[in-house]
Motif scaffolding. Sequence first.
Motif, PDB file in Angstrom:
ATOM      1  N   UNK A  79       0.349  -0.769  -0.194  1.00  0.00           N
ATOM      2  CA  UNK A  79       0.129   0.752  -0.502  1.00  0.00           C
ATOM      3  C   UNK A  79       1.129   1.051   0.244  1.00  0.00           C
ATOM      4  N   UNK A  80       2.222   1.159   0.454  1.00  0.00           N
ATOM      5  CA  UNK A  80       2.913   2.664   0.600  1.00  0.00           C
ATOM      6  C   UNK A  80       3.339   2.805  -0.503  1.00  0.00           C
ATOM      7  N   UNK A  81       3.725   1.711  -1.540  1.00  0.00           N
ATOM      8  CA  UNK A  81       4.174   1.522  -2.542  1.00  0.00           C
ATOM      9  C   UNK A  81       3.569   2.036  -4.022  1.00  0.00           C
ATOM     10  N   UNK A  82       2.044   1.879  -3.525  1.00  0.00           N
ATOM     11  CA  UNK A  82       0.862   2.364  -4.321  1.00  0.00           C
ATOM     12  C   UNK A  82       0.658   3.870  -4.064  1.00  0.00           C
ATOM     13  N   UNK A  83       0.609   3.351  -2.599  1.00  0.00           N
ATOM     14  CA  UNK A  83       0.481   5.493  -2.779  1.00  0.00           C
ATOM     15  C   UNK A  83       1.559   6.549  -3.098  1.00  0.00           C
ATOM     16  N   UNK A  84       3.436   5.875  -2.685  1.00  0.00           N
ATOM     17  CA  UNK A  84       4.295   6.658  -3.419  1.00  0.00           C
ATOM     18  C   UNK A  84       3.877   6.774  -5.058  1.00  0.00           C
ATOM     19  N   UNK A  85       3.422   5.654  -6.090  1.00  0.00           N
ATOM     20  CA  UNK A  85       3.136   6.139  -7.027  1.00  0.00           C
ATOM     21  C   UNK A  85       1.566   6.905  -7.758  1.00  0.00           C
ATOM     22  N   UNK A  86       0.715   7.246  -5.835  1.00  0.00           N
ATOM     23  CA  UNK A  86       0.174   8.576  -6.514  1.00  0.00           C
ATOM     24  C   UNK A  86      -1.796   8.296  -6.541  1.00  0.00           C
TER      25      UNK A  86
END
Length: 333
Positions: free
Chosen positions: A143-150
């Motif tokens: 989820x952190x990675x998907x958040x970083x992707x915007x």
Amino acid sequence: MGEAVMQLRKFGRTGRRVGEVGFGAWAIGGSWGDVDEGEAVAALNAALDAGVTFVDTADVYGDGRSERIVAKVLKERPGADIYVATKAGRRLPQQTVAGYTYANLSGWIDRSLQNLGVEALDLVQLHCPPTDLYYHPEAFDALDRIKAEGKIRDYGVSVERLEEGLKAIEYPGVVSVQIIFNLFRQRPAGLFFATAKKRDIAVIARVPLASGLLTGKLKADSTFADDDHRKFNRHGEAFDVGETFSGVPYEVGLAAVERIRRLVPGGATMAQLALRWILMFDPVTVVIPGARNAAQARANAEAADLPWLEDADMAALKAIYDEDIKPYVHQKW
């Protein structure tokens, strides 16, 4: 009641503020009997007209129907500052920890982005995943990675059990917990609320009317459609029994409702009393009753206008829970 301005509450650490009565969009998606799309649109519009600014949906409500109805309404209200929360995880054929991969989460989120017609989701919540998931940091890393992707601005969790909520908020990225909290499910008001408040976690109170029991309108012989979870999930056949009538045996709930009826203030409904009671708890950010039509949506929003409940009434409502309901539900969730 006159035109009152909906009180706003801070949505945890997100920097957003939301109206304290929100709109739960499960009923307009499915599993509550047939809801006409026109009625669903009217219900959501009435809620927004009444000052609601928080809408909670999920990718599986009506297999995306609820998200698409929300998108349709918001498209007709450009510039409206509406915070839309959706959920992911229930598209798995079977609930397993192994299913909560970066690839699966990304796919579900892409589908919700399309259904809602937005570039980024305000909030995505894990949709009552298995308890063991909360002990797997890799799901939260994804989820952190998907958040970083915007693709998502923030993420939270929707839980069945209070312990899951306490575990979830140990992850620094979790900004909100959605949990069942109502007159028939009072346990979160203890340790969970204290911890959430200390950590500045937004609390979304769901199933506020115990699947309609706390409207005071259901009777021993009330019937429900075959596709209404109040018929098909009464004993937890399809999902956690706590989602249906808050896990309270139907007849037990009806008897307690008769005791609550005496405490409903003049000019208000039992549903409004039940919603007002939830809002008496400061750690609650927003309560999300569902509505199948415009009149219900307006009445729900008006619960925020009720005066604060007296200490004696709060004590009486706690006594009804302690005596009639607590033995059936308190330690289970």
